[in-house]
Design an enzyme around this catalytic site. Sequence first.
Site, PDB file in Angstrom:
ATOM      1  N   ALA A   1       0.843  -1.188   0.000  1.00 14.85           N
ATOM      2  CA  ALA A   1       0.000   0.000   0.000  1.00 14.85           C
ATOM      3  C   ALA A   1       0.882   1.243   0.000  1.00 14.85           C
ATOM      4  O   ALA A   1       2.106   1.157   0.164  1.00 14.85           O
ATOM      5  CB  ALA A   1      -0.910  -0.009   1.226  1.00 14.85           C
ATOM      6  N   MET A   2       0.252   2.407  -0.162  1.00 20.66           N
ATOM      7  CA  MET A   2       1.007   3.654  -0.100  1.00 20.66           C
ATOM      8  C   MET A   2       1.610   3.797   1.294  1.00 20.66           C
ATOM      9  O   MET A   2       0.972   3.458   2.283  1.00 20.66           O
ATOM     10  CB  MET A   2       0.101   4.836  -0.410  1.00 20.66           C
ATOM     11  CG  MET A   2      -0.382   4.829  -1.847  1.00 20.66           C
ATOM     12  SD  MET A   2      -1.444   6.228  -2.242  1.00 20.66           S
ATOM     13  CE  MET A   2      -0.217   7.477  -2.587  1.00 20.66           C
TER      14      MET A   2
ATOM     15  N   LYS B   1       7.991   1.201  -0.088  1.00 23.29           N
ATOM     16  CA  LYS B   1       8.424   0.547  -1.329  1.00 23.29           C
ATOM     17  C   LYS B   1       9.621   1.259  -1.952  1.00 23.29           C
ATOM     18  O   LYS B   1      10.581   0.619  -2.357  1.00 23.29           O
ATOM     19  CB  LYS B   1       7.276   0.516  -2.349  1.00 23.29           C
ATOM     20  CG  LYS B   1       6.113  -0.363  -1.923  1.00 23.29           C
ATOM     21  CD  LYS B   1       5.044  -0.425  -3.002  1.00 23.29           C
ATOM     22  CE  LYS B   1       4.400   0.903  -3.304  1.00 23.29           C
ATOM     23  NZ  LYS B   1       3.702   1.504  -2.146  1.00 23.29           N
ATOM     24  N   THR B   2       9.541   2.598  -2.045  1.00 19.72           N
ATOM     25  CA  THR B   2      10.641   3.338  -2.684  1.00 19.72           C
ATOM     26  C   THR B   2      11.920   3.217  -1.857  1.00 19.72           C
ATOM     27  O   THR B   2      13.002   3.032  -2.414  1.00 19.72           O
ATOM     28  CB  THR B   2      10.241   4.817  -2.876  1.00 19.72           C
ATOM     29  OG1 THR B   2       9.077   4.855  -3.718  1.00 19.72           O
ATOM     30  CG2 THR B   2      11.352   5.609  -3.532  1.00 19.72           C
TER      31      THR B   2
ATOM     32  N   ASP C   1      10.396   1.404 -10.034  1.00 21.42           N
ATOM     33  CA  ASP C   1       9.460   1.879  -9.008  1.00 21.42           C
ATOM     34  C   ASP C   1       8.193   2.421  -9.668  1.00 21.42           C
ATOM     35  O   ASP C   1       8.184   2.720 -10.860  1.00 21.42           O
ATOM     36  CB  ASP C   1      10.130   2.958  -8.158  1.00 21.42           C
ATOM     37  CG  ASP C   1       9.436   3.127  -6.808  1.00 21.42           C
ATOM     38  OD1 ASP C   1       8.704   2.206  -6.387  1.00 21.42           O
ATOM     39  OD2 ASP C   1       9.626   4.180  -6.161  1.00 21.42           O
ATOM     40  N   GLU C   2       7.139   2.548  -8.869  1.00 25.83           N
ATOM     41  CA  GLU C   2       5.826   2.977  -9.372  1.00 25.83           C
ATOM     42  C   GLU C   2       5.396   2.068 -10.520  1.00 25.83           C
ATOM     43  O   GLU C   2       4.852   2.516 -11.537  1.00 25.83           O
ATOM     44  CB  GLU C   2       5.861   4.444  -9.824  1.00 25.83           C
ATOM     45  CG  GLU C   2       6.321   5.429  -8.762  1.00 25.83           C
ATOM     46  CD  GLU C   2       5.321   5.614  -7.619  1.00 25.83           C
ATOM     47  OE1 GLU C   2       4.236   4.994  -7.674  1.00 25.83           O
ATOM     48  OE2 GLU C   2       5.633   6.355  -6.683  1.00 25.83           O
ATOM     49  N   ALA C   3       5.606   0.788 -10.345  1.00 23.71           N
ATOM     50  CA  ALA C   3       5.401  -0.181 -11.425  1.00 23.71           C
ATOM     51  C   ALA C   3       3.934  -0.325 -11.818  1.00 23.71           C
ATOM     52  O   ALA C   3       3.625  -0.791 -12.913  1.00 23.71           O
ATOM     53  CB  ALA C   3       5.967  -1.541 -11.020  1.00 23.71           C
ATOM     54  N   GLN C   4       3.024   0.102 -10.931  1.00 23.03           N
ATOM     55  CA  GLN C   4       1.595   0.015 -11.281  1.00 23.03           C
ATOM     56  C   GLN C   4       1.256   0.867 -12.491  1.00 23.03           C
ATOM     57  O   GLN C   4       0.283   0.613 -13.184  1.00 23.03           O
ATOM     58  CB  GLN C   4       0.717   0.418 -10.087  1.00 23.03           C
ATOM     59  CG  GLN C   4       0.722   1.905  -9.731  1.00 23.03           C
ATOM     60  CD  GLN C   4       1.876   2.308  -8.826  1.00 23.03           C
ATOM     61  OE1 GLN C   4       2.732   1.492  -8.502  1.00 23.03           O
ATOM     62  NE2 GLN C   4       1.904   3.568  -8.415  1.00 23.03           N
TER      63      GLN C   4
END
Length: 201
Positions: free
Chosen positions: A10-11, A15-16, A88-91
């Site tokens: 989730a946000m 992740k980053t 990153d931001e793979a979505q």
Amino acid sequence: MSKLIFKYGAMGSSKTAQALMTRYNYEAKGTRVWLVKSSTDTRDGADILRSRIGLQASAFVITPGMNVRELFEVQRMDGENYEVIIADEAQFFTEAQIWQFREIASEYNVLVICYGLRTDFRCQMFPGSKALFQLADDIDEISSVCQCGRKTVVNARMNAAGQVIVEGPQVEIGGNDKYESMCWTCWRNALKESGVALPLP
Ligand SMILES: [Zn+2]
């Protein structure tokens, strides 16, 4: 290592930060890493990956129309022998681009690690995430905890008054004020309080 890995969370689940630490660890061992991000999220400037804990680095920006495999092959011809790709931001990658990452991994014996969200503010998958669930060798969750102590699964979108909303386009970039990750129970309770119905399919 020929592998495609999807690490989703989730946000606010770091992740980053994890992407940047993973890159650091590979580079410390002398492994060449290609750090990339989708162009859809330009909150921190076009080519900056910035984590909430302060780590940051510049990344190659991939726009929706780009062919990732061709980009990778151009870099190879220029002598950049990347063994690992961290995305990153793979979505926000297109479905086609995830297939291209899949092909790069197999064709060039590269480890591709994608970090991103599983779903949007209505609990629907992003195209990039869906393709990663379909194609990845490994799928790992980066879990984080809701205010109530349960696991976060929803990236709730808030309006200016701080109420949870379920209307609007799938992609609407915003910072901590616009989104709040929460568990399903807190999300449905917040929707009830705002008088908003669950966005049932
Ligand atoms: Zn909760």
